[in-house]
Write an enzyme that holds these catalytic residues in place. Structure first.
Site, mmCIF file in Angstrom:
data_model
loop_
_atom_site.group_PDB
_atom_site.id
_atom_site.type_symbol
_atom_site.label_atom_id
_atom_site.label_comp_id
_atom_site.label_asym_id
_atom_site.label_seq_id
_atom_site.Cartn_x
_atom_site.Cartn_y
_atom_site.Cartn_z
ATOM 1 N N ASP A 117 -53.750 -47.768 51.658
ATOM 2 C CA ASP A 117 -54.160 -46.822 50.629
ATOM 3 C C ASP A 117 -53.311 -45.558 50.733
ATOM 4 O O ASP A 117 -52.612 -45.330 51.728
ATOM 5 C CB ASP A 117 -55.651 -46.486 50.754
ATOM 6 C CG ASP A 117 -56.008 -45.969 52.144
ATOM 7 O OD1 ASP A 117 -55.574 -44.845 52.485
ATOM 8 O OD2 ASP A 117 -56.701 -46.690 52.894
ATOM 9 N N SER A 141 -26.222 -39.161 64.989
ATOM 10 C CA SER A 141 -26.533 -38.874 63.594
ATOM 11 C C SER A 141 -28.029 -38.556 63.494
ATOM 12 O O SER A 141 -28.754 -38.548 64.492
ATOM 13 C CB SER A 141 -26.178 -40.061 62.702
ATOM 14 O OG SER A 141 -26.967 -41.190 63.032
ATOM 15 N N SER A 194 -34.395 -47.086 54.822
ATOM 16 C CA SER A 194 -33.195 -47.145 53.985
ATOM 17 C C SER A 194 -32.639 -45.735 53.820
ATOM 18 O O SER A 194 -33.265 -44.876 53.196
ATOM 19 C CB SER A 194 -33.523 -47.743 52.612
ATOM 20 O OG SER A 194 -32.384 -47.753 51.774
ATOM 21 N N ASN A 195 -31.459 -45.509 54.394
ATOM 22 C CA ASN A 195 -30.828 -44.180 54.355
ATOM 23 C C ASN A 195 -29.861 -44.122 53.175
ATOM 24 O O ASN A 195 -28.643 -44.159 53.338
ATOM 25 C CB ASN A 195 -30.115 -43.900 55.676
ATOM 26 C CG ASN A 195 -29.547 -42.495 55.731
ATOM 27 O OD1 ASN A 195 -29.972 -41.622 54.985
ATOM 28 N ND2 ASN A 195 -28.583 -42.284 56.611
ATOM 29 N N ARG A 228 -29.597 -31.469 66.982
ATOM 30 C CA ARG A 228 -28.503 -32.457 66.948
ATOM 31 C C ARG A 228 -27.173 -31.804 67.305
ATOM 32 O O ARG A 228 -26.355 -32.403 68.026
ATOM 33 C CB ARG A 228 -28.434 -33.093 65.566
ATOM 34 C CG ARG A 228 -27.226 -33.988 65.341
ATOM 35 C CD ARG A 228 -27.261 -34.599 63.965
ATOM 36 N NE ARG A 228 -26.041 -35.301 63.652
ATOM 37 C CZ ARG A 228 -24.993 -34.773 63.022
ATOM 38 N NH1 ARG A 228 -25.041 -33.507 62.632
ATOM 39 N NH2 ARG A 228 -23.907 -35.489 62.787
ATOM 40 N N HIS A 234 -50.011 -51.834 48.222
ATOM 41 C CA HIS A 234 -51.293 -51.232 47.888
ATOM 42 C C HIS A 234 -52.460 -52.207 48.070
ATOM 43 O O HIS A 234 -53.627 -51.818 47.891
ATOM 44 C CB HIS A 234 -51.279 -50.724 46.444
ATOM 45 C CG HIS A 234 -52.103 -49.474 46.250
ATOM 46 N ND1 HIS A 234 -53.078 -49.085 47.138
ATOM 47 C CD2 HIS A 234 -52.083 -48.527 45.286
ATOM 48 C CE1 HIS A 234 -53.633 -47.966 46.735
ATOM 49 N NE2 HIS A 234 -53.045 -47.593 45.598
ATOM 50 N N SER A 252 -26.996 -41.174 52.667
ATOM 51 C CA SER A 252 -25.625 -41.165 53.185
ATOM 52 C C SER A 252 -24.613 -41.463 52.089
ATOM 53 O O SER A 252 -23.439 -41.134 52.221
ATOM 54 C CB SER A 252 -25.491 -42.197 54.310
ATOM 55 O OG SER A 252 -25.814 -43.502 53.827
ATOM 56 N N ASP A 277 -25.004 -50.644 53.956
ATOM 57 C CA ASP A 277 -24.054 -51.011 52.909
ATOM 58 C C ASP A 277 -22.793 -51.541 53.577
ATOM 59 O O ASP A 277 -22.122 -50.817 54.319
ATOM 60 C CB ASP A 277 -23.733 -49.803 52.036
ATOM 61 C CG ASP A 277 -22.757 -50.141 50.926
ATOM 62 O OD1 ASP A 277 -22.876 -51.239 50.344
ATOM 63 O OD2 ASP A 277 -21.857 -49.323 50.648
ATOM 64 N N GLN A 295 -23.986 -51.918 63.196
ATOM 65 C CA GLN A 295 -23.081 -51.496 62.127
ATOM 66 C C GLN A 295 -21.715 -52.156 62.277
ATOM 67 O O GLN A 295 -21.118 -52.594 61.283
ATOM 68 C CB GLN A 295 -22.932 -49.974 62.147
ATOM 69 C CG GLN A 295 -22.031 -49.415 61.055
ATOM 70 C CD GLN A 295 -22.620 -49.563 59.675
ATOM 71 O OE1 GLN A 295 -23.832 -49.407 59.492
ATOM 72 N NE2 GLN A 295 -21.792 -49.868 58.693
#
Length: 518
Positions: free
Chosen positions: A492, A326, A431-432, A305, A488, A435, A381, A410
């Site tokens: 599995d 990112s 879901s990050n 990166r 589930h 951050s 968020d 965003q």
């Protein structure tokens, strides 16, 4: 001679007018009705002039939406495709435009009310395409009051009310007698951006009472903060009836807590976003979950990166619209690559008689539906709350394309402009949470999906080297934890562990992505 000619002409005109009057008298009533087609035509059109506009379906399964703000008011002229209002449903806001040109006659809902899909929400006069002067000419003037009515009206105005005024009311009237008149707000004073409206709800401020300083009186964030400061300073500067002043204590002060006495509970209505999250998570938690966690070494990805960001800074590629990469686009691409090998993680469960929500009573026959496109939802968020826009067809995008789409979503999420299309069609979610903070998490599987990945915070840890001959050497490593949750009923633990291992291998050796470029 002149006198005879004049009298002869007068007699001829008299005979012609008499013949015409006799012909009109003998004509049938239908002919008389036909002689004034304009009056009858206008009377017939006026009955069908006002058109109720129905709220169209703006998304699959949406039966109601919240009116966020109106762009028009009764009496305003609108053209075809002019914006009428902004509504919010399923965490996305949409502008509703007019299908007709005319004059707005009635708004069926106020801002903040819930509007039903398929029901009228505004009435538009289709004759509104006439000129304003024509509309005024068609409106009958108000009858002037007679002299008796004027006398009665003056007597009513001049006669004071005879009820008894309490001392407190008299004091209030006396205190406000010298106060300046309220600020005259523009007709757009209650209009604001979604972020400003969310701020007003958080601070418990009625936005219609805030004088706006924006264009045409539009309320801005600065106006909200100024209104709150004025409201807070007012009780501190006003002395009480006993002559003592009000003492403001810190919310963390123990003395203030003891003086408060009993616990106070304030009921507060949920926002539209909170209501949708409440309903979605209630349905999602009926899915049997299991958690799987893994530790991923980000050291090589950090180096890659850094090199790519240097290339982007030097080249200044304008077509990519990405100034800096990112870690999230690399992770999303790795997830997509693993779905080709384990497509069950990209599927959904459908049970007969449940409308596709995957929740049955056990007696219905379940079906596993595989999907070809990898539409990966990304939890974000925002000022409005948690939103999950979807990056469509990740399998056909490279890392730069994914980063550009993430930037677009965003920007729309922050301003509250995500459309229903941006929020729909997800097949798996990432879901990050790292951050913001947190190393481990237990994410909840979204309905109509079977898996979700939670990314924790990346941290630096000491580890033994993996280079042959240097196994006893301690080196610095960038480590991040991946937390998986899966349905589930159909997935599995072994399948999820193997898919997670594929993602871990790709992230730890990001050069593998080069071999899978499309």
């Amino acid at each position: 001679m002149l006198w005879h000619q004049t009298s002869r002409a007068v007699r001829q005109q008299w005979r012609v007018s008499g013949a015409l009057s006799q012909r009109v008298a003998r004509a049938p009533s239908s002919a008389l009705y036909y002689q004034s087609p304009a009056r009858a035509f206008h009377a017939a059109r006026s009955l069908m002039a006002v058109k109720p506009v129905l709220l169209a379906d703006i998304g699959e399964g949406i039966v109601e939406c919240e009116i966020i703000q109106w762009f028009v008011e009764p009496g305003a002229r609108v053209e075809e495709f002019s914006p009428l209002c902004e509504v919010q449903s399923d965490k996305a806001s949409v502008e509703i435009t007019s299908r007709f040109a005319g004059v707005v006659k009635k708004l069926h809902y106020d801002a903040g009310e819930m509007a039903k899909v398929g029901k009228p929400f505004v009435d538009i006069d289709l004759e509104g395409d006439a000129a304003k002067e024509d509309l005024e000419a068609l409106t009958p003037p108000e009858p002037k009051p007679t002299s008796n009515q004027e006398n009665i009206r003056s007597e009513v105005v001049q006669t004071p009310p005879t009820f008894e005024t309490r001392p407190a009311v008299q004091q209030s009237i006396t205190e406000h007698a010298g106060s300046p008149s309220p600020v005259q707000k523009g007709k757009y004073a209650s209009l604001a951006t979604p972020a400003t409206r969310h701020l007003s709800k958080e601070l418990d401020v009625d936005i219609s009472h805030v004088p706006g300083t924006g264009k045409d009186g539009r309320v801005l964030k600065e106006d909200i903060y100024k209104f709150v400061e004025t409201r807070k300073s007012a009780p501190a500067q006003t002395p009480s009836s006993g002559g003592s002043t009000t003492t403001l204590t810190s919310p963390f002060s123990l003395s203030g807590a003891s003086a408060a006495g009993l616990q106070q509970e304030t009921p507060t209505a949920m926002t539209r976003t909170q209501e949708m999250m409440f309903k979605t998570m209630t349905r999602s938690l009926s899915i049997p979950h299991f958690l799987y966690a893994d530790e991923v070494d980000f050291t090589s990805l950090v180096e890659l990166r850094g090199r790519l960001n240097k290339v982007l800074a030097k080249s200044g590629l304008s077509d990519s619209q990405v100034a800096k990469l990112s870690y999230l686009p690399f992770i999303i691409k790795a997830v997509s690559m693993s779905l080709y090998k384990y497509p069950i993680l990209n599927a959904r469960v459908e049970v007969e008689g449940t409308n596709g929500n995957g929740n049955g009573n056990g007696n219905n026959k379940p079906t596993l539906i595989f999907r070809s496109h990898h539409n990966i939802g990304v939890a974000m968020d925002t000022p409005q709350g948690l939103l999950v826009p979807v990056v469509k067809n990740v399998g056909g995008l490279n890392v730069l394309g994914i980063a550009a789409e993430l930037g677009r979503l965003q920007a729309l999420a922050v301003t509250g402009k995500l459309s229903p299309q941006d929020m729909a069609g997800g097949t798996i979610t990432v879901s990050n949470i790292g951050s913001i903070g947190g190393t481990y998490l237990s994410p909840v599987v979204v309905e109509r999906e079977v898996a979700i990945l939670g990314i924790g915070r990346m941290r630096t840890v000491p580890a033994f080297s993996t280079v042959p001959g240097e196994e006893d050497k301690v080196v610095r490593r960038q480590v991040c934890n991946f937390s998986w949750s899966a349905d589930h009923r159909v997935v599995d633990g072994a399948t999820l562990a193997r898919a997670a291992d594929v993602i871990r291998t790709i992230v730890e050796e990001p050069d593998v992505m080069v071999m899978h470029l499309r």
